[in-house]
Write an enzyme that holds these catalytic residues in place. Structure first.
Site, PDB file in Angstrom:
ATOM      1  N   ASN A 181      31.307  16.706  -0.563  1.00 16.42           N
ATOM      2  CA  ASN A 181      31.172  15.265  -0.793  1.00 16.42           C
ATOM      3  C   ASN A 181      31.455  15.023  -2.275  1.00 16.42           C
ATOM      4  O   ASN A 181      30.607  15.295  -3.119  1.00 16.42           O
ATOM      5  CB  ASN A 181      29.747  14.821  -0.413  1.00 16.42           C
ATOM      6  CG  ASN A 181      29.499  13.359  -0.766  1.00 16.42           C
ATOM      7  OD1 ASN A 181      30.418  12.624  -1.123  1.00 16.42           O
ATOM      8  ND2 ASN A 181      28.252  12.934  -0.670  1.00 16.42           N
ATOM      9  N   TRP A 182      32.642  14.527  -2.541  1.00 15.76           N
ATOM     10  CA  TRP A 182      33.043  14.340  -3.941  1.00 15.76           C
ATOM     11  C   TRP A 182      32.288  13.193  -4.613  1.00 15.76           C
ATOM     12  O   TRP A 182      32.345  13.045  -5.818  1.00 15.76           O
ATOM     13  CB  TRP A 182      34.539  14.040  -4.023  1.00 15.76           C
ATOM     14  CG  TRP A 182      35.441  15.218  -3.764  1.00 15.76           C
ATOM     15  CD1 TRP A 182      35.094  16.466  -3.311  1.00 15.76           C
ATOM     16  CD2 TRP A 182      36.866  15.241  -3.948  1.00 15.76           C
ATOM     17  NE1 TRP A 182      36.206  17.250  -3.206  1.00 15.76           N
ATOM     18  CE2 TRP A 182      37.313  16.530  -3.591  1.00 15.76           C
ATOM     19  CE3 TRP A 182      37.800  14.301  -4.372  1.00 15.76           C
ATOM     20  CZ2 TRP A 182      38.656  16.899  -3.658  1.00 15.76           C
ATOM     21  CZ3 TRP A 182      39.139  14.666  -4.431  1.00 15.76           C
ATOM     22  CH2 TRP A 182      39.560  15.953  -4.080  1.00 15.76           C
ATOM     23  N   LYS A 183      31.661  12.336  -3.812  1.00 19.66           N
ATOM     24  CA  LYS A 183      31.013  11.131  -4.355  1.00 19.66           C
ATOM     25  C   LYS A 183      32.057  10.341  -5.170  1.00 19.66           C
ATOM     26  O   LYS A 183      33.229  10.371  -4.823  1.00 19.66           O
ATOM     27  CB  LYS A 183      29.768  11.503  -5.152  1.00 19.66           C
ATOM     28  CG  LYS A 183      28.849  12.427  -4.331  1.00 19.66           C
ATOM     29  CD  LYS A 183      27.498  12.617  -4.906  1.00 19.66           C
ATOM     30  CE  LYS A 183      26.678  13.523  -3.980  1.00 19.66           C
ATOM     31  NZ  LYS A 183      25.312  13.715  -4.414  1.00 19.66           N
TER      32      LYS A 183
ATOM     33  N   HIS B 157      24.202   8.244   3.672  1.00 18.95           N
ATOM     34  CA  HIS B 157      23.826   9.088   2.532  1.00 18.95           C
ATOM     35  C   HIS B 157      22.720   8.396   1.730  1.00 18.95           C
ATOM     36  O   HIS B 157      22.711   7.172   1.604  1.00 18.95           O
ATOM     37  CB  HIS B 157      25.055   9.336   1.642  1.00 18.95           C
ATOM     38  CG  HIS B 157      24.812  10.425   0.640  1.00 18.95           C
ATOM     39  ND1 HIS B 157      24.113  10.203  -0.521  1.00 18.95           N
ATOM     40  CD2 HIS B 157      25.147  11.737   0.632  1.00 18.95           C
ATOM     41  CE1 HIS B 157      24.034  11.348  -1.202  1.00 18.95           C
ATOM     42  NE2 HIS B 157      24.662  12.287  -0.515  1.00 18.95           N
TER      43      HIS B 157
ATOM     44  N   GLU C 173      22.260   8.077  -1.335  1.00 20.05           N
ATOM     45  CA  GLU C 173      22.735   7.237  -2.455  1.00 20.05           C
ATOM     46  C   GLU C 173      23.156   5.860  -1.957  1.00 20.05           C
ATOM     47  O   GLU C 173      23.015   4.861  -2.658  1.00 20.05           O
ATOM     48  CB  GLU C 173      23.884   7.964  -3.178  1.00 20.05           C
ATOM     49  CG  GLU C 173      23.347   9.112  -4.022  1.00 20.05           C
ATOM     50  CD  GLU C 173      24.314  10.265  -4.228  1.00 20.05           C
ATOM     51  OE1 GLU C 173      25.519  10.115  -3.978  1.00 20.05           O
ATOM     52  OE2 GLU C 173      23.829  11.345  -4.639  1.00 20.05           O
TER      53      GLU C 173
ATOM     54  N   GLU D 193      19.235  16.207   3.831  1.00 19.19           N
ATOM     55  CA  GLU D 193      19.423  16.191   2.383  1.00 19.19           C
ATOM     56  C   GLU D 193      18.158  15.629   1.720  1.00 19.19           C
ATOM     57  O   GLU D 193      18.039  14.410   1.547  1.00 19.19           O
ATOM     58  CB  GLU D 193      20.602  15.290   2.002  1.00 19.19           C
ATOM     59  CG  GLU D 193      21.947  15.801   2.458  1.00 19.19           C
ATOM     60  CD  GLU D 193      23.063  15.364   1.504  1.00 19.19           C
ATOM     61  OE1 GLU D 193      23.889  16.214   1.182  1.00 19.19           O
ATOM     62  OE2 GLU D 193      23.083  14.200   1.076  1.00 19.19           O
TER      63      GLU D 193
ATOM     64  N   GLY E 146      21.446  16.679  -6.382  1.00 15.70           N
ATOM     65  CA  GLY E 146      21.867  16.482  -7.764  1.00 15.70           C
ATOM     66  C   GLY E 146      20.873  16.969  -8.807  1.00 15.70           C
ATOM     67  O   GLY E 146      21.015  16.663  -9.988  1.00 15.70           O
TER      68      GLY E 146
ATOM     69  N   SER F  15      21.924  20.448  -3.895  1.00 15.30           N
ATOM     70  CA  SER F  15      22.068  21.554  -4.848  1.00 15.30           C
ATOM     71  C   SER F  15      22.470  22.874  -4.194  1.00 15.30           C
ATOM     72  O   SER F  15      22.007  23.952  -4.593  1.00 15.30           O
ATOM     73  CB  SER F  15      20.783  21.717  -5.676  1.00 15.30           C
ATOM     74  OG  SER F  15      20.521  20.525  -6.409  1.00 15.30           O
TER      75      SER F  15
HETATM   76  P1  13P Z   1      24.537  18.063  -4.821  1.00 17.06           P
HETATM   77  O1  13P Z   1      25.158  19.250  -4.148  1.00 17.06           O
HETATM   78  O2  13P Z   1      25.249  17.669  -6.081  1.00 17.06           O
HETATM   79  O3  13P Z   1      23.059  18.228  -4.985  1.00 17.06           O
HETATM   80  O4  13P Z   1      24.738  16.810  -3.836  1.00 17.06           O
HETATM   81  C1  13P Z   1      24.340  16.922  -2.525  1.00 17.06           C
HETATM   82  C2  13P Z   1      24.824  15.738  -1.781  1.00 17.06           C
HETATM   83  O5  13P Z   1      24.345  14.630  -1.990  1.00 17.06           O
HETATM   84  C3  13P Z   1      25.894  15.927  -0.803  1.00 17.06           C
HETATM   85  O6  13P Z   1      26.055  14.802  -0.011  1.00 17.06           O
END
Ligand code: 13P
Length: 256
Positions: free
Chosen positions: A9-11, A95, A97, A167, A173, A212
């Site tokens: 997931n590149w966000k 997600h 976020e 998650e 993160g 993470s």
């Molecule tokens: P990280 O791997 O940066 O913790 O992010 C996880 C995530 O939100 C994947 O959707």
């Protein structure tokens, strides 16, 4: 038997130049890794670039969200058919976020889940509790409620063509993942809750862990009986790290 799946997931990261070398290196790195499946979910503007660099490879691509409406006057929105038009096979739904920063709810996430399935996309449906919720012992209540938002409305059968992702917000993160045992406990809870409605779906649905995931912890996480792969944020932006996580998935190719 469930095959492992690693999703990047590149966000909101990337540029045409960076994406090109990242995708080329990922493709070269996983070309001979035949024991797992791989997907990258990129920002909308880069779907065309992902399509041209990934078609014909063993890396699929997808988006990080979609709009629940087919077409029309919805400024800034992207429809399921547009994603299909760009060759997407997967889309992340719900997600944390998006739930927190864009005020998405269980209800709107469930609606988009349904629309994604109807368009032939595989939804990657995210669930997870905050640190405060975990500390108050509410993990199962929160994750159960998020899962039930799909099951109550559409039935457990709808999960057969989806991927689920646990998650925990406190691990996303932060560089501090859940321990394999913590993650396994919640994955087992999720699978058990689905099994109460449909044992076959519970047995076959892939449940990814996200938060993470790194090369150093991936193998231990993927060795757990109910963890079927990873949803990877930061480490999906680094080809070597992402490929190493894919290699870890191949060390534990099948679950159950
Ligand atoms: P990280 O791997 O940066 O913790 O992010 C996880 C995530 O939100 C994947 O959707």
């Amino acid at each position: 038997m469930r095959r492992k799946l690693v999703v990047g997931n590149w966000k909101m990261n990337g540029s045409k130049t960076k994406n090109k070398s990242l995708l080329e290196d990922v493709v070269a790195g996983v070309r001979d890794l035949h024991n797992a499946d791989y997907v990258v979910c990129v920002p909308y503007p880069y779907l065309g670039q992902a399509q041209s660099l990934l078609q014909g490879t063993n890396v699929a691509w997808g988006a990080q969200n979609l709009c629940a409406t087919e077409d029309g006057a919805l400024t800034g929105a992207v429809s399921p058919d547009m994603l299909v038009d760009y060759g997407c096979t997967h889309v992340i739904i719900g997600h944390s976020e998006r739930r927190i920063q864009f005020h998405e709810t269980d209800d709107t996430a469930a609606t988009r889940f349904n629309v994604a399935l109807k368009a032939g996309l595989t939804p990657i449906f995210c669930m997870g509790e905050s640190r405060e919720e975990r500390e108050s012992d509410w993990t199962e209540y929160v994750v159960g409620r998020q899962l039930d938002s799909i099951i109550r409305r559409f039935g457990a059968d709808f999960l057969a063509k989806a991927v689920l992702a646990y998650e925990p917000l406190w691990a996303v993160g932060t560089g501090k993942p859940a321990t394999p045992e913590q993650a396994q406990e919640v994955h087992s809870f999720i699978r058990g809750r689905i099994a109460r409605c449909n044992a076959e779906v519970a047995e076959n649905v892939r449940i990814l862990y996200g938060g993470s995931v790194q090369p150093a912890n991936a193998s231990a996480l993927f060795a757990m009986p109910d963890i079927d792969g990873g949803l990877v944020g930061r480490c999906s932006l680094d080809a070597k790290a992402f490929v190493d996580i894919c290699k870890a998935a191949c060390q534990h190719p099948m679950t159950a």
